[in-house]
Design a protein around this motif. Structure first.
Motif, PDB file in Angstrom:
ATOM      1  N   PRO A 187      79.676 -17.679  -9.278  1.00 43.89           N
ATOM      2  CA  PRO A 187      78.463 -17.706 -10.108  1.00 43.89           C
ATOM      3  C   PRO A 187      77.251 -18.318  -9.407  1.00 43.89           C
ATOM      4  O   PRO A 187      76.144 -17.785  -9.517  1.00 43.89           O
ATOM      5  N   PHE A 196      75.809 -15.789  -7.160  1.00 45.94           N
ATOM      6  CA  PHE A 196      75.233 -14.632  -7.856  1.00 45.94           C
ATOM      7  C   PHE A 196      73.920 -14.991  -8.544  1.00 45.94           C
ATOM      8  O   PHE A 196      72.940 -14.247  -8.475  1.00 45.94           O
ATOM      9  N   TYR A 233      76.756  -9.841 -14.200  1.00 50.05           N
ATOM     10  CA  TYR A 233      77.842 -10.615 -13.599  1.00 50.05           C
ATOM     11  C   TYR A 233      79.182 -10.266 -14.228  1.00 50.05           C
ATOM     12  O   TYR A 233      80.197 -10.147 -13.522  1.00 50.05           O
ATOM     13  N   GLU A 275      80.556  -7.327 -12.735  1.00 51.04           N
ATOM     14  CA  GLU A 275      81.197  -7.660 -11.461  1.00 51.04           C
ATOM     15  C   GLU A 275      82.612  -8.176 -11.710  1.00 51.04           C
ATOM     16  O   GLU A 275      83.562  -7.778 -11.030  1.00 51.04           O
ATOM     17  N   PRO A 323      80.202 -17.484 -17.669  1.00 55.04           N
ATOM     18  CA  PRO A 323      80.518 -16.870 -16.371  1.00 55.04           C
ATOM     19  C   PRO A 323      81.330 -17.788 -15.464  1.00 55.04           C
ATOM     20  O   PRO A 323      82.234 -17.325 -14.748  1.00 55.04           O
ATOM     21  N   TYR A 338      85.110 -16.948 -14.072  1.00 53.26           N
ATOM     22  CA  TYR A 338      85.349 -16.887 -12.620  1.00 53.26           C
ATOM     23  C   TYR A 338      86.458 -17.851 -12.217  1.00 53.26           C
ATOM     24  O   TYR A 338      87.358 -17.494 -11.444  1.00 53.26           O
TER      25      TYR A 338
END
Length: 879
Positions: free
Chosen positions: A44, A47, A67, A70, A155, A159
């Motif tokens: 993150p 990004f 995101y 992704e 996010p 992740y």
């Protein structure tokens, strides 16, 4: 000796076996890490260009959506776009689990569903599921858009779950259903407003308008009716598809108390809910609290502030469906701007934590200092881990509990009263009963229909009668919504000085009463032949043929207003009758709609009969009727965070196709309003915010220093002031109608100098309490505002005014449309001080010059939920 050597030999084999299993486990997870990286999923921070929660940084929803797309490249993540938000933005669900679980996701969903709906599931199947099943946990972020932490955290949590080795067992044992943002439209608004004023004196101020187009903060009061599209999407996942074992909703609260609230809820708790829910909250919350303390996150509270009473919110309603519903509440910063807090500014809670010092449920007070969004992101992420860890470590027990809670509900519904709720035939507004049934079924409630005549409690009901049996998995929900409620007034509902501790929202949520649907609460077991409905089919509309004189449309049906407005918009003539008419054995009351036969109208009526499910009946030759038109409606809107009642009013007007224009302060202050509008609506609001005067005093009085008055740029400092008052007075005196909903009636009484008294204004809160109850009113059926209303009417009363017309020589200029009976006023809820309402008025029409002011001592449209009182509002909008 030989036996010892053999034992050592096998011990070494076991150790090597465990060693190699560990190596394989680690290799597979490293391989998982490699797969994530091979799919080019950046961290993150890489990004977004900053750590999520960093000072003065808010990630925009559009970027967050990118995101998650992704993350969707990972075999451990499935991102679904459930549809469009109210304003057309993507609404996402991210499903996260191990790769193995993702390969059998449908099987896991079916197992979760069976545990929650065990009626016809064999015990052997339940045993298999509790051993082989996976715990399903749902999380939703930032339903209130200014409570930014959840969506900023999402996010990073996603992740880490798929990349950190420590999470392998977690994902093997759980499936996470994550809604990264419950309110995408508001997230975009808040982010863009924040960025616009970065570096100015207004930095960190919340947007001045509603952060949801229609509901603002009230989007989290829509968890029963599901009027908003976002509500529909989440409820479908929770109650019609997955039935997760736990649900947690991430929120923010004020800045000057605890740093973080976690489960369990405070007292009082609802005894309709299975006790396992409350004990599971202790499990989830207890583990989370330990993890937060380990990570040196202080100022954590539980069993305080947020009671376990029924509320129409997304964190509460799951508990009544046997899902362990929880919320977290983080102390707010100034959005992404740090806030410094002195120790002496920190305070206790109105429930469960009377002072800011160490106690059970609050073992380690925070000592003040800088408070940042990153603090919020970290504490919320830990609480998400705590919930998943508990579900993982206690997976078989959590799954077994789900089955047990559902089984308990079914058993209680079969063994004790009430046994069922029967929807009585011949409702006042037939279509609303279908709306009620659909509202229940959309939340997973079974509704049945009799296949032949049956008897219950000595009453005979015909074939086709609809029944909600209580012996089903969601018994607590059914009972809470349909059974008459008397709020328990006990030690948790009073402070030491006798002042009431009122419910967080309403003291009843008996929606059948809200909607005007008559129910029979069945006290004894009964038999009959019933089929469970798989869907709701509204009645077929129809247009009578051979109608030389035109058609009549029943004015008791709310959908009649939708049909009338559609006809008026297309240029057809619509009239309303002023005397009752009997057609085919049925009496159509005053206010029913008459549509004369003109070219093309029958074709339009056929379309409307199907769309609105209404009956157009043949009109007799002689009718006393008056043509109506769509009045020019102005809807007042203010800033200071907006007004949810204004937003709900707009939404309801749009659903029934009323035309309106938004009026801001300058529009009112310019004057000449009568030339532009026939009706002006003031939504329920306090005088200070309507006029823009002494707002700081209002904030201090209402919040006691817990919230400070927001500082807005000049263009957002609203209130129409004394100048606006004069223009509104001029509007009414020149023939306009001013509709004052709920609290705005106080403004009209005081500022327009009406000879009407709010009899509750100076009553002590220990003497009169009515925090959201259904009350009986007597209806003046002859007044046009009451056309189409049922005589046995209930209204929702929530800290509203009640009226008394002061004696005048022209008393006839003040019409009382609704008044309270002398006694036995309350149907459900909490009412202390009935005598103060006895024989007082609830709805008054006051003549003023050539026009009139209509004072509603309640909200006839509150959150678009009380269908029974919609017509009291609609009747004022057609002239």
């Amino acid at each position: 000796m030989e036996e010892v050597l053999v034992s050592l030999f096998f011990s070494e084999i076991y150790i090597y076996q465990m060693y190699f299993q560990t190596l394989i486990h680690d290799f597979l997870y490293v391989l998982g890490d490699f797969l994530v990286m091979s799919h080019n999923i950046p961290a993150p921070e890489e990004f977004f260009g900053h750590q999520l929660g960093a000072d003065r940084k808010l990630a925009h929803w559009n970027k967050i959506v990118d995101y998650f797309l992704e993350l969707d490249k990972s075999p451990m993540v499935k991102v679904e776009n459930l549809g469009k938000s109210t304003e057309g933005n993507p609404f996402l669900l991210a499903i996260i689990s191990s790769e193995e679980n993702m390969g059998r996701l449908e099987e896991i969903r079916e197992m979760s569903w069976k545990l929650a709906h065990p009626k016809e599931v064999p015990k052997e199947e339940i045993d298999r599921i509790t051993e082989q099943g996976v715990a399903v946990v749902s999380m939703s972020m930032s339903i209130h858009a200014t409570e930014v932490g959840g969506t900023q955290m999402a996010p990073e949590l996603a992740y880490e779950l798929i990349t950190l080795q420590k999470n392998k067992d977690l994902l093997d044992n759980t499936v996470l259903l994550m809604f990264p943002c419950f309110n995408p439209d508001g997230q975009i608004m808040v982010t863009e407003f924040y960025e616009k004023y970065l570096g100015t004196e207004y930095e960190g101020t919340s947007p001045p308008m509603l952060y949801h187009k229609y509901t603002g903060h009230d989007n989290n009061r829509d968890a029963i009716h599901n009027n908003m599209v976002e509500s529909k999407m989440v409820s479908k996942v929770l109650y019609l598809e997955w039935s997760p074992q736990a649900y947690i909703d991430f929120h923010h609260m004020g800045s000057y108390g605890a740093r973080f609230y976690i489960a369990p809820f405070a007292n009082p708790i609802d005894d309709n809910v299975d006790p396992l829910i409350w004990t599971e909250q202790e499990l989830y919350g207890g583990l989370t609290h330990v993890m937060l303390e380990q990570e040196e996150k202080y100022g954590i509270e539980s069993t305080a502030t947020y009671p376990g009473e029924f509320m129409p919110t997304f964190n509460y309603v799951p508990c009544w469906h046997n899902i362990c519903g929880m919320l977290t509440e983080s102390a707010s910063a100034k959005l992404a701007t740090p806030l410094y807090i002195h120790y002496h500014q920190l305070r206790g809670s109105r429930r469960g934590r009377p002072e800011y010092r160490t106690q059970m449920g609050f073992p380690h007070p925070w000592e003040g200092g800088w408070w940042r969004l990153r603090d919020i992101v970290e504490q919320q992420k830990i609480s998400a881990y705590g919930t998943l860890e508990a579900a993982s470590k206690f997976r078989p027990m959590i799954l077994r509990n789900m089955y047990k809670k559902a089984s308990n509900a079914i058993r209680k519904g079969l063994e004790e009263a009430p046994y069922a709720f029967i929807i009585k035939p011949d409702q006042h507004d037939e279509l609303v009963q279908y709306k009620l049934m659909k509202t229940l079924m959309d939340m997973g409630v079974e509704v049945s229909r009799s296949q032949r005549e049956f008897a219950a409690d000595g009453v005979i009901y015909p074939r086709g009668t609809c029944v909600v049996f209580v012996g089903q998995h969601c018994r607590p929900y059914v009972v809470s919504l349909l059974k008459r409620t008397f709020y328990h007034i006990g030690p948790f509902s009073k402070y030491d000085d006798g002042a009431p501790v009122v419910p967080y929202d309403l003291s009843t949520y008996t929606i059948a009463e809200f909607m005007g649907i008559r129910m029979h609460e069945v006290e004894k077991p009964f038999e009959g032949s019933f089929e469970v409905l798989s869907s709701i089919r509204y009645p077929r509309g129809d247009v009578a043929g051979d109608a030389a004189n035109g058609w009549l449309l029943d004015g008791t049906v709310n959908e009649g207003f939708l049909a009338a407005n559609r006809l008026l918009r297309r240029g057809f003539t619509v009239q309303r009758i002023s005397e009752a008419v009997k057609v085919d054995g049925k009496v159509l009351e005053p206010g029913s709609f008459y549509i004369p036969k003109t070219e093309g109208v029958e074709v339009e009526l056929n379309k409307l009969s199907k769309r609105c499910h209404v009956q157009f009946q043949t009109a007799p030759a002689a009718l006393k009727a008056k043509a109506i038109k769509m009045l020019r409606i102005g809807m007042y809107q203010r800033y200071y965070g907006g007004n949810a009642d204004e937003g709900w009013t707009r939404w309801l007007l749009e659903q029934y196709r009323f035309r309106y224009k938004t009026l801001m302060d300058k529009d009112i202050q310019r004057g000449k309003l009568r030339g532009k509008y026939d009706v002006i609506i003031l939504p329920s609001d306090v005088k200070e915010l309507l006029m823009g005067e002494d707002i700081e005093g209002y904030y201090e009085k209402r919040w006691g220093g817990g919230f400070t008055m927001p500082k807005y740029p000049e263009e957002y400092q609203s209130g129409f002031g004394k100048e606006g008052v004069e223009k509104l007075k001029e509007f009414v005196e020149n023939g306009g109608t001013l509709l004052c909903l709920g609290e705005s009636s106080n403004f009209a009484i005081e500022e327009l100098k009406l000879p009407v008294k709010n009899v509750l204004k100076d009553i002590k809160n220990t003497d009169f309490v009515c925090p959201g109850s259904t009350l009986h009113v007597d209806v003046n059926m002859d007044h046009p505002l009451a056309w189409g209303i049922q005589e046995d009417l209930l209204i929702i009363f929530r800290h509203h005014p009640a009226f008394e017309v002061k004696p005048r020589v022209n008393n006839e200029d003040y019409k009382v449309i609704l008044s309270y009976p002398e006694r036995h006023i309350m149907e459900s809820g909490w009412l202390t001080g009935e005598k103060y309402l006895s024989r007082k008025a609830a709805l008054v029409e006051a003549k003023m010059g050539k026009g009139k002011v209509v004072l509603y001592g309640f909200q006839p449209h509150m959150r678009a939920q009380p269908d029974a009182t919609f017509k009291l509002f609609f009747n004022a909008l057609l002239g």
